[in-house]
Design a protein around this motif. Sequence first.
Motif, PDB file in Angstrom:
ATOM      1  N   SER A   1      -5.514  -6.745  27.377  1.00  0.00           N
ATOM      2  CA  SER A   1      -6.103  -7.890  26.952  1.00  0.00           C
ATOM      3  C   SER A   1      -6.248  -8.477  25.507  1.00  0.00           C
ATOM      4  O   SER A   1      -5.931  -9.531  25.092  1.00  0.00           O
ATOM      5  CB  SER A   1      -7.666  -8.045  27.581  1.00  0.00           C
ATOM      6  OG  SER A   1      -7.469  -7.672  29.002  1.00  0.00           O
TER       7      SER A   1
ATOM      8  N   LEU B   1      -2.545  -9.483  24.435  1.00  0.00           N
ATOM      9  CA  LEU B   1      -2.345 -10.818  24.867  1.00  0.00           C
ATOM     10  C   LEU B   1      -3.095 -11.773  23.948  1.00  0.00           C
ATOM     11  O   LEU B   1      -2.431 -12.924  23.855  1.00  0.00           O
ATOM     12  CB  LEU B   1      -2.491 -10.964  26.297  1.00  0.00           C
ATOM     13  CG  LEU B   1      -1.489 -10.236  27.373  1.00  0.00           C
ATOM     14  CD1 LEU B   1      -2.110 -10.073  28.536  1.00  0.00           C
ATOM     15  CD2 LEU B   1      -0.230 -10.663  27.192  1.00  0.00           C
ATOM     16  N   SER B   2      -4.355 -11.436  23.823  1.00  0.00           N
ATOM     17  CA  SER B   2      -5.239 -12.453  22.845  1.00  0.00           C
ATOM     18  C   SER B   2      -4.743 -12.590  21.435  1.00  0.00           C
ATOM     19  O   SER B   2      -4.949 -13.752  20.889  1.00  0.00           O
ATOM     20  CB  SER B   2      -6.390 -11.866  22.764  1.00  0.00           C
ATOM     21  OG  SER B   2      -7.008 -10.639  21.917  1.00  0.00           O
TER      22      SER B   2
ATOM     23  N   GLU C   1       2.965 -12.955  24.625  1.00  0.00           N
ATOM     24  CA  GLU C   1       3.174 -14.012  25.727  1.00  0.00           C
ATOM     25  C   GLU C   1       3.153 -13.183  26.966  1.00  0.00           C
ATOM     26  O   GLU C   1       2.617 -13.358  27.924  1.00  0.00           O
ATOM     27  CB  GLU C   1       4.269 -14.825  25.757  1.00  0.00           C
ATOM     28  CG  GLU C   1       4.150 -16.025  24.801  1.00  0.00           C
ATOM     29  CD  GLU C   1       5.506 -16.812  24.600  1.00  0.00           C
ATOM     30  OE1 GLU C   1       6.236 -17.069  25.726  1.00  0.00           O
ATOM     31  OE2 GLU C   1       6.132 -16.940  23.716  1.00  0.00           O
TER      32      GLU C   1
ATOM     33  N   GLU D   1      -0.933 -14.032  30.193  1.00  0.00           N
ATOM     34  CA  GLU D   1      -2.254 -14.706  29.748  1.00  0.00           C
ATOM     35  C   GLU D   1      -3.121 -14.784  31.181  1.00  0.00           C
ATOM     36  O   GLU D   1      -4.386 -14.820  30.694  1.00  0.00           O
ATOM     37  CB  GLU D   1      -2.203 -15.972  29.230  1.00  0.00           C
ATOM     38  CG  GLU D   1      -1.616 -17.126  29.848  1.00  0.00           C
ATOM     39  CD  GLU D   1      -1.624 -18.330  29.237  1.00  0.00           C
ATOM     40  OE1 GLU D   1      -2.023 -18.358  27.941  1.00  0.00           O
ATOM     41  OE2 GLU D   1      -0.944 -19.378  29.734  1.00  0.00           O
TER      42      GLU D   1
END
Length: 288
Positions: free
Chosen positions: A166, A169-170, A174, A193
Amino acid sequence: MPSDTPPIVLTFGLSDPTGGSGLQADVLTLASMGCHGVTVLTGYTVRDSASCDEVTGLDPDTVGTQARMLLEDMPVAAFKIGAATRAEVVSAIAEVVADYDDVPLILAPDFTLDDEHVLAADELRESMADLLVPQTTMLVADHATLLQLAQPDSDAEAPTLDAAISHLLSQGCEYILATETGTHRHVNTLYGEEGQIRQDTWERTEHRMMGITDTLGTAIAALLANGQEPAEAAREAQEYVFQATRAAFRPGMGAYIPDRFFWARSNDDETPPVVVDAPLIVPGEARH
């Protein structure tokens, strides 16, 4: 660019004299998948198929200058970044690729050849997480590497795998293709996402194998360069790696090497191996 020119992929990484991993493996994989590979050396190894004795990094300015010279001459359709030895080299690469943010970037790091000094190793992972991950189209890494990228300080408490994914990705990555090797199988899970996108399970060969992550990352880069969408590229690249490892050979006294041109030496009478389990997961519907 003439219409008959194959897609060009620029790959950054170490030289591996065995051809099992690194730039040599990348060039073989790209050629096998219909691309032309151009390379930027980040360092070189002294090794054989059993072990690595020495890793020497190149000057960051040399790395950056070589990449820019290639990019000013050729239209590159995808980037693939493998092993780097120093944070300064990562910074030089990040500065170059930032000028080509429309070009897909596959990041497949290898921290097994870190500098022996712990601080230098932490700085390498931190620079990759801060400078390259935010520019990455797809990060290809095993669980340990994902945890190291999410928490590069080796003295800090490690996050959970879900928290690490997480977090990465944040930061702008992508997609993440998280790889896991069990006793009898490989489990590769693609995240975006919206969460888990798909999970593929493959039979695992019994032999110790060189260059799996490099080959998988480079195969994805080749497919993106040929116009495939990321999720489909991740799936087809896994099929390629599976076939290559099933046809692997042992050139020396150490590890086996995937046969990246398995299709050129295959027996038409043989039944091709099949995937054990490759369900397509609808984006946003996580499979646990």
